[in-house]
Write a protein that holds these residues in place. Structure first.
Motif, mmCIF file in Angstrom:
data_model
loop_
_atom_site.group_PDB
_atom_site.id
_atom_site.type_symbol
_atom_site.label_atom_id
_atom_site.label_comp_id
_atom_site.label_asym_id
_atom_site.label_seq_id
_atom_site.Cartn_x
_atom_site.Cartn_y
_atom_site.Cartn_z
ATOM 1 N N MET A 205 -42.886 30.139 -23.912
ATOM 2 C CA MET A 205 -41.736 30.537 -25.022
ATOM 3 C C MET A 205 -41.474 32.006 -24.758
ATOM 4 O O MET A 205 -41.324 32.780 -25.902
ATOM 5 N N GLY A 206 -41.338 32.626 -23.475
ATOM 6 C CA GLY A 206 -41.219 33.962 -23.360
ATOM 7 C C GLY A 206 -40.061 34.563 -24.068
ATOM 8 O O GLY A 206 -39.978 35.618 -24.643
ATOM 9 N N HIS A 211 -41.078 38.026 -25.230
ATOM 10 C CA HIS A 211 -42.290 38.831 -24.325
ATOM 11 C C HIS A 211 -41.595 38.846 -22.970
ATOM 12 O O HIS A 211 -41.682 38.176 -22.059
ATOM 13 N N GLY A 212 -40.791 40.202 -22.819
ATOM 14 C CA GLY A 212 -40.027 40.260 -21.568
ATOM 15 C C GLY A 212 -40.361 41.553 -21.060
ATOM 16 O O GLY A 212 -41.237 42.373 -21.468
ATOM 17 N N LEU A 213 -39.659 41.953 -19.989
ATOM 18 C CA LEU A 213 -39.746 43.034 -19.232
ATOM 19 C C LEU A 213 -38.234 43.636 -18.911
ATOM 20 O O LEU A 213 -37.259 42.804 -18.834
ATOM 21 N N ARG A 214 -37.994 44.784 -18.797
ATOM 22 C CA ARG A 214 -36.528 45.534 -18.437
ATOM 23 C C ARG A 214 -36.916 45.768 -17.002
ATOM 24 O O ARG A 214 -37.180 46.916 -16.620
ATOM 25 N N ILE A 215 -36.335 44.811 -15.999
ATOM 26 C CA ILE A 215 -36.478 45.204 -14.820
ATOM 27 C C ILE A 215 -35.085 44.989 -13.720
ATOM 28 O O ILE A 215 -35.064 45.287 -12.621
ATOM 29 N N ASP A 216 -34.076 44.883 -14.629
ATOM 30 C CA ASP A 216 -32.714 44.849 -14.000
ATOM 31 C C ASP A 216 -32.074 45.971 -14.523
ATOM 32 O O ASP A 216 -31.751 46.117 -15.313
ATOM 33 N N HIS A 217 -31.507 46.599 -13.503
ATOM 34 C CA HIS A 217 -31.056 48.067 -13.673
ATOM 35 C C HIS A 217 -29.575 48.339 -12.956
ATOM 36 O O HIS A 217 -29.364 47.563 -11.890
ATOM 37 N N ILE A 218 -28.919 49.299 -13.455
ATOM 38 C CA ILE A 218 -27.604 49.612 -13.202
ATOM 39 C C ILE A 218 -27.924 51.360 -12.865
ATOM 40 O O ILE A 218 -27.960 52.000 -13.785
ATOM 41 N N ARG A 235 -27.836 38.787 -23.505
ATOM 42 C CA ARG A 235 -28.960 38.103 -23.689
ATOM 43 C C ARG A 235 -28.365 36.465 -23.734
ATOM 44 O O ARG A 235 -29.144 35.743 -23.814
ATOM 45 N N ASP A 236 -26.795 36.471 -24.334
ATOM 46 C CA ASP A 236 -26.398 35.278 -24.470
ATOM 47 C C ASP A 236 -26.431 34.311 -23.185
ATOM 48 O O ASP A 236 -26.867 33.213 -23.601
ATOM 49 N N MET A 237 -26.451 34.678 -22.204
ATOM 50 C CA MET A 237 -26.585 33.794 -20.846
ATOM 51 C C MET A 237 -27.915 33.306 -20.845
ATOM 52 O O MET A 237 -28.142 32.369 -20.049
ATOM 53 N N ARG A 238 -29.053 33.971 -21.488
ATOM 54 C CA ARG A 238 -30.345 33.470 -21.357
ATOM 55 C C ARG A 238 -30.702 32.408 -22.374
ATOM 56 O O ARG A 238 -31.660 31.720 -22.168
ATOM 57 N N LYS A 239 -29.563 32.109 -23.272
ATOM 58 C CA LYS A 239 -29.764 31.436 -24.469
ATOM 59 C C LYS A 239 -29.267 29.800 -23.900
ATOM 60 O O LYS A 239 -29.571 28.966 -24.653
ATOM 61 N N LEU A 240 -28.523 29.673 -22.629
ATOM 62 C CA LEU A 240 -28.213 28.550 -22.505
ATOM 63 C C LEU A 240 -29.110 27.507 -22.082
ATOM 64 O O LEU A 240 -30.358 27.903 -21.720
ATOM 65 N N ARG A 242 -30.932 25.432 -19.327
ATOM 66 C CA ARG A 242 -31.351 25.558 -17.678
ATOM 67 C C ARG A 242 -30.831 27.002 -17.376
ATOM 68 O O ARG A 242 -30.063 27.134 -16.421
ATOM 69 N N PRO A 243 -31.323 28.136 -18.034
ATOM 70 C CA PRO A 243 -30.746 29.556 -17.661
ATOM 71 C C PRO A 243 -31.428 30.036 -16.664
ATOM 72 O O PRO A 243 -32.761 29.548 -16.096
ATOM 73 N N SER A 244 -30.916 30.975 -15.968
ATOM 74 C CA SER A 244 -32.001 31.852 -15.086
ATOM 75 C C SER A 244 -33.041 32.453 -16.256
ATOM 76 O O SER A 244 -32.587 32.650 -17.074
ATOM 77 N N ASP A 245 -34.027 32.948 -15.371
ATOM 78 C CA ASP A 245 -35.105 33.775 -16.383
ATOM 79 C C ASP A 245 -34.707 35.300 -16.614
ATOM 80 O O ASP A 245 -35.138 35.965 -17.083
ATOM 81 N N HIS A 246 -33.475 35.490 -15.873
ATOM 82 C CA HIS A 246 -32.905 37.115 -16.043
ATOM 83 C C HIS A 246 -31.767 36.923 -16.814
ATOM 84 O O HIS A 246 -30.874 35.783 -16.823
ATOM 85 N N ALA A 247 -31.486 37.737 -17.705
ATOM 86 C CA ALA A 247 -29.989 38.015 -18.032
ATOM 87 C C ALA A 247 -29.107 38.989 -17.487
ATOM 88 O O ALA A 247 -29.537 39.876 -16.604
ATOM 89 N N PRO A 248 -27.942 38.878 -17.335
ATOM 90 C CA PRO A 248 -27.011 39.915 -16.788
ATOM 91 C C PRO A 248 -27.195 41.335 -17.309
ATOM 92 O O PRO A 248 -27.168 41.439 -18.583
ATOM 93 N N VAL A 249 -27.060 42.083 -16.725
ATOM 94 C CA VAL A 249 -26.842 43.547 -17.288
ATOM 95 C C VAL A 249 -25.409 44.183 -16.744
ATOM 96 O O VAL A 249 -24.808 43.821 -15.863
#
Length: 255
Positions: A205-206, A211-218, A235-240, A242-249
């Motif tokens: 239930m990460g 329980h995450g990391l900020r590893i996606d950057h601009i 974060r909304d895209m991570r709530k769907l 079958r989401p990706s384990d990453h959220a868009p930045v």
């Protein structure tokens, strides 16, 4: 200009979510990582119908990068020049006068593995190449999954992650080397909520427990950073389902 980066962790699986993201967030440029599709299977038709042109470099099952843009991308290059690598991890293009570099940086597996030393060498090659790109392009953005959490505040539990990839001193040194070239971490240009992350493990239930990391950057040059008005994690895209384990930045840059 609104720019975004998203590790979709399979474009085939996540295409409906990506199309929804494009329709609702309406970014001008999107850099995708882990598309995991060979070039002959890239969904150019569907993306064109959504109003986006695409340049891409992919392979089956692993890796893969793409740049989507509303206007035509020019001067496209693939890979890091002079660094022999069969893995499809880098694509660059110029969009409306801004040089856009999309990166899917190596994971590194563990600090005692060959993949870790490949990661360090890969970042060294990236820095050398970006030094040349920066000399030619004052308006340059590097976007993507860097697989590095730059500081302890980018980690949900620094003690638990101590000694692991993503947070090791040598990896963080490579990230700082990019900043020392003259790039700025757009997210840190602004006050941000504590415990802001862009990746959460599917297990344990990460996401629900944050329980995450900020590893996606601009990362932005001074010329772009000076007119950057926001930098956020969607974060909304991570709530769907079958989401990706990453959220868009995302970052917004003035003219």
């Amino acid at each position: 200009m609104k720019i975004a980066a998203w590790n979709v962790n399979s474009l085939k699986v996540r295409l409906p979510q990506l199309l929804d993201f494009l329709a609702t967030r309406r970014p001008d440029v999107v850099c995708l990582q882990e598309t995991k599709v060979p070039d002959d299977a890239f969904p150019s038709v569907e993306l064109s119908a959504a109003g986006y042109r695409a340049v891409f470099s992919g392979q089956k099952t692993y890796n893969g990068v793409a740049i989507l843009s509303r206007s035509q991308a020019t001067d496209v290059s693939v890979g890091i020049p002079g660094f022999g690598d069969e893995q499809k991890r880098v694509i660059a293009a110029t969009v409306e006068g801004t040089r856009v570099v999309c990166v899917y940086c190596p994971n590194g597996q563990s600090p005692d593995s060959d993949k870790y030393f490949y990661k360090l060498a890969w970042f060294d090659a990236l820095s050398l190449w970006l030094m040349e790109e920066l000399a030619r392009h004052p308006r340059l953005a590097v976007l993507g999954d860097f697989n590095i959490a730059p500081e302890d505040r980018d980690v949900h539990d620094p003690k638990a992650w101590e000694g692991s990839v993503h947070v090791s001193p040598r990896e963080r040194e490579r990230f700082q080397a990019l900043l020392q070239l003259g790039l700025k971490d757009s997210f840190r240009l602004f006050e941000q909520p504590e415990k802001s992350f862009s990746w959460w493990d599917y297990r344990m239930m990460g996401f629900r427990r944050n329980h995450g990391l900020r590893i996606d950057h601009i990362l932005l040059t001074d010329a772009l950073a000076a007119s950057c008005t926001s930098s956020t994690i969607d974060r909304d895209m991570r709530k769907l389902e079958r989401p990706s384990d990453h959220a868009p930045v995302l970052a917004e840059i003035g003219v």
